[in-house]
Design an enzyme around this catalytic site. Structure first.
Site, PDB file in Angstrom:
ATOM      1  N   ASP A  53      45.610  17.619  33.071  1.00 26.13           N
ATOM      2  CA  ASP A  53      45.170  16.489  32.246  1.00 26.13           C
ATOM      3  C   ASP A  53      45.465  16.776  30.781  1.00 26.13           C
ATOM      4  O   ASP A  53      44.793  17.587  30.152  1.00 26.13           O
ATOM      5  CB  ASP A  53      43.661  16.278  32.476  1.00 26.13           C
ATOM      6  CG  ASP A  53      43.090  15.192  31.568  1.00 26.13           C
ATOM      7  OD1 ASP A  53      43.879  14.547  30.844  1.00 26.13           O
ATOM      8  OD2 ASP A  53      41.864  15.013  31.571  1.00 26.13           O
ATOM      9  N   GLU A 134      49.232  40.606  10.589  1.00 16.04           N
ATOM     10  CA  GLU A 134      48.135  41.532  10.304  1.00 16.04           C
ATOM     11  C   GLU A 134      46.851  40.950  10.887  1.00 16.04           C
ATOM     12  O   GLU A 134      46.754  39.734  11.088  1.00 16.04           O
ATOM     13  CB  GLU A 134      47.992  41.720   8.792  1.00 16.04           C
ATOM     14  CG  GLU A 134      49.211  42.392   8.182  1.00 16.04           C
ATOM     15  CD  GLU A 134      49.264  42.328   6.655  1.00 16.04           C
ATOM     16  OE1 GLU A 134      49.825  43.250   6.049  1.00 16.04           O
ATOM     17  OE2 GLU A 134      48.755  41.342   6.072  1.00 16.04           O
ATOM     18  N   GLU A 223      48.015  46.539  11.606  1.00 19.81           N
ATOM     19  CA  GLU A 223      49.278  45.853  11.903  1.00 19.81           C
ATOM     20  C   GLU A 223      49.976  46.570  13.043  1.00 19.81           C
ATOM     21  O   GLU A 223      49.960  47.802  13.118  1.00 19.81           O
ATOM     22  CB  GLU A 223      50.189  45.835  10.676  1.00 19.81           C
ATOM     23  CG  GLU A 223      51.451  45.014  10.891  1.00 19.81           C
ATOM     24  CD  GLU A 223      52.334  44.945   9.637  1.00 19.81           C
ATOM     25  OE1 GLU A 223      53.544  45.210   9.769  1.00 19.81           O
ATOM     26  OE2 GLU A 223      51.823  44.634   8.549  1.00 19.81           O
ATOM     27  N   ARG A 342      57.413  41.990  -4.125  1.00 19.60           N
ATOM     28  CA  ARG A 342      56.584  41.596  -2.986  1.00 19.60           C
ATOM     29  C   ARG A 342      55.761  40.340  -3.250  1.00 19.60           C
ATOM     30  O   ARG A 342      55.100  39.835  -2.364  1.00 19.60           O
ATOM     31  CB  ARG A 342      55.693  42.765  -2.554  1.00 19.60           C
ATOM     32  CG  ARG A 342      56.489  43.830  -1.867  1.00 19.60           C
ATOM     33  CD  ARG A 342      55.750  45.101  -1.540  1.00 19.60           C
ATOM     34  NE  ARG A 342      56.680  46.106  -1.044  1.00 19.60           N
ATOM     35  CZ  ARG A 342      56.996  46.270   0.237  1.00 19.60           C
ATOM     36  NH1 ARG A 342      56.464  45.510   1.156  1.00 19.60           N
ATOM     37  NH2 ARG A 342      57.841  47.206   0.610  1.00 19.60           N
ATOM     38  N   ARG A 362      57.580  35.549   3.268  1.00 24.14           N
ATOM     39  CA  ARG A 362      56.321  36.289   3.170  1.00 24.14           C
ATOM     40  C   ARG A 362      55.050  35.433   3.083  1.00 24.14           C
ATOM     41  O   ARG A 362      53.953  35.955   3.146  1.00 24.14           O
ATOM     42  CB  ARG A 362      56.366  37.224   1.952  1.00 24.14           C
ATOM     43  CG  ARG A 362      57.362  38.355   2.123  1.00 24.14           C
ATOM     44  CD  ARG A 362      57.480  39.194   0.863  1.00 24.14           C
ATOM     45  NE  ARG A 362      56.281  39.933   0.542  1.00 24.14           N
ATOM     46  CZ  ARG A 362      55.953  41.121   1.025  1.00 24.14           C
ATOM     47  NH1 ARG A 362      56.744  41.716   1.907  1.00 24.14           N
ATOM     48  NH2 ARG A 362      54.842  41.731   0.654  1.00 24.14           N
TER      49      ARG A 362
END
Length: 471
Positions: A53, A134, A223, A342, A362
């Site tokens: 369903d 993570e 991680e 970063r 990222r």
């Protein structure tokens, strides 16, 4: 070698399987399942599917058109490591019984259509994805939201805030400081055995693992690095990873979460996604431009950056996602690319083998629906290639040290789910190309997200008492 339906039937016999668990993924990315006793699981299931369903799944069919079929993918069959009885898990596509086509709102079907679109575009034949989710492991978590007020409380013996607690067996005392979880040896890292168990269980289910470690968040952030794979296969693996992380933590009497920002004042959980496009076994991202990239790769980055704000609605799908994407911290909020920086939305990882040349996006987080996220990023990248969208110059300096005039020119990701949904509504043509995403599906998705947004906007937050009670 891909497994066939007859291989699966042999596996059922060899492993003395008692139940076959049919798995599929809903719009929000949550895996759902229904179990069939082995005597009811015949070869016919691979040809005719299994009815269920569809009207009870959030964001899916209406009551009057609720019948849907689950079509098992034989290549996804694996034994479940967590059940008492031998159970075979198998990932399914959701199919319309009326025309036998993949259901318009089924995330796995959309991911398959993105792979087909890549091939039909002639640009490439395979897109590889390698996500790095993570997650946090806590001892326990409690919360309550009602008319009388609300609270949430995290218990973690590993956390810096637990140094003054009296524990039954005594307080172990070895703790990482805030943002210091990356990565002291045990006993400071209390989660080594749990991660070992997670990796072994994943390997048993066919997910290849390459590394595991404690992450920066001192109160149980972790991680597990897994190998890249083609788009649909890698999204399947992501569902196996989440299932494994939750269940191994549970078996140790702990609780795991992929929430991007469960803890205030320490790192949030992201999911950097490495990606590349190949044709005839050649990596099309490999070249002699910036950081060893080809023009194809630069245009792909241009597409990601151009459509990043619309992508946010899919790759950062909750109100909590934007508590991680705040300026002034290490969050990858700047819509720029760099081989070093970063805080850039796109980073080019250093590789020793040019064949491994890839782009790492990222800003996504692990609450995303991987089928939709990988498909959407591929569509954005391909739009960049088709329209030769150059991303401009890379930014290798620390973005927080840039002169204000230069810093102002750099766009940033969305700052709220509301903003992301508005951007997706304005910028969605790149997703609907080739019928990969449909407007109907995107409308249904936005509808679900607006429900979350409304609930969040109407709920008084404890910090508001702090800021305004005495005003």
């Amino acid at each position: 070698m891909a497994m066939s339906a007859s291989d699966v039937m042999k596996m059922i016999k060899d492993k003395e399987v008692k139940f076959v668990d049919l798995r599929f993924t809903d719009t929000r990315g949550k895996e759902q399942h229904v179990s069939v006793p082995v005597k009811a699981f015949t070869m016919d299931k691979f040809e005719s599917g299994h009815f269920f369903d569809g009207s009870s799944i959030a964001g899916w069919k209406s009551i009057e058109a609720s019948d849907m079929l689950l079509m098992p993918d034989p290549d996804s069959a694996r034994m479940d490591p967590f059940t008492d009885e031998p159970v075979l898990n198998i990932t399914c596509d959701c199919v319309e019984p009326t025309d036998g086509k993949g259901y318009d709102r089924d995330p796995r079907t959309i991911a398959k259509r993105a792979e087909a679109y890549l091939r039909s575009s002639g640009l490439g034949d395979t897109a590889y994805f390698g996500p790095e989710p993570e997650f946090f492991i806590f001892d326990s978590v409690t919360w309550n939201v009602d008319m009388s007020g609300c609270f949430c409380k995290i218990k973690s013996e590993e956390a810096p805030w637990s140094s003054g607690e009296e524990y039954e067996g005594g307080n172990m005392g070895h703790r990482a400081p805030i943002k210091g979880g990356y990565f002291p040896v045990p006993p400071t890292d209390t989660l080594q055995d749990i991660r070992n168990a997670m990796v072994l269980a994943m390997e048993q289910q066919g997910v290849e693992c390459e590394v595991h470690h404690h992450e920066v968040g001192a109160m149980g952030q972790n991680e597990i690095g897994t190998k890249f794979n083609s788009l649909v296969k890698r999204a399947d693996w992501m569902q196996i990873l989440k299932y494994t992380v939750w269940n191994v933590a549970h078996s140790y009497g702990k609780t795991a979460t992929f929430m991007p920002k469960p803890v205030v004042g320490d790192n949030g959980s992201g999911m950097h996604v490495h990606q590349s496009v190949w044709k005839d076994e050649k990596n099309l991202f490999q070249g002699n431009g910036y950081s060893g990239l080809s023009d194809f790769a630069l245009y792909y980055i241009g597409g990601i950056i151009k459509h990043a704000k619309a992508l946010n609605a899919i790759t950062n799908p909750g109100t909590n996602s934007y508590k991680r994407l705040v300026p002034g911290f290490e969050a990858p909020i700047n819509l720029a690319y760099s081989s070093r920086n970063r805080s850039a939305a796109c980073r080019i990882p250093l590789v020793t083998n040019p064949k491994a040349r890839r782009v790492e996006v990222r800003f996504p987080d692990p609450t995303t629906n991987s089928y939709l996220a990988f498909a959407a990023m591929l569509m954005a990248g391909l739009d960049g290639v088709q329209n030769k969208i150059h991303p401009g110059d890379p930014i290798d300096k620390n973005m927080y040290d840039l002169p204000p005039a230069q810093a102002k020119k750099i766009q940033q990701v969305c700052s709220s789910l509301e903003m992301a949904l508005e951007c997706l509504n304005k910028d969605r043509d790149f997703l609907t190309k080739g019928g990969v995403f449909s407007d109907d599906m995107l409308d249904a998705y936005c509808g679900l997200k607006h429900e979350e947004l409304t609930r969040f906007r109407m709920t008084t937050h404890p910090v508001e008492f702090d800021m305004y009670y005495s005003s």
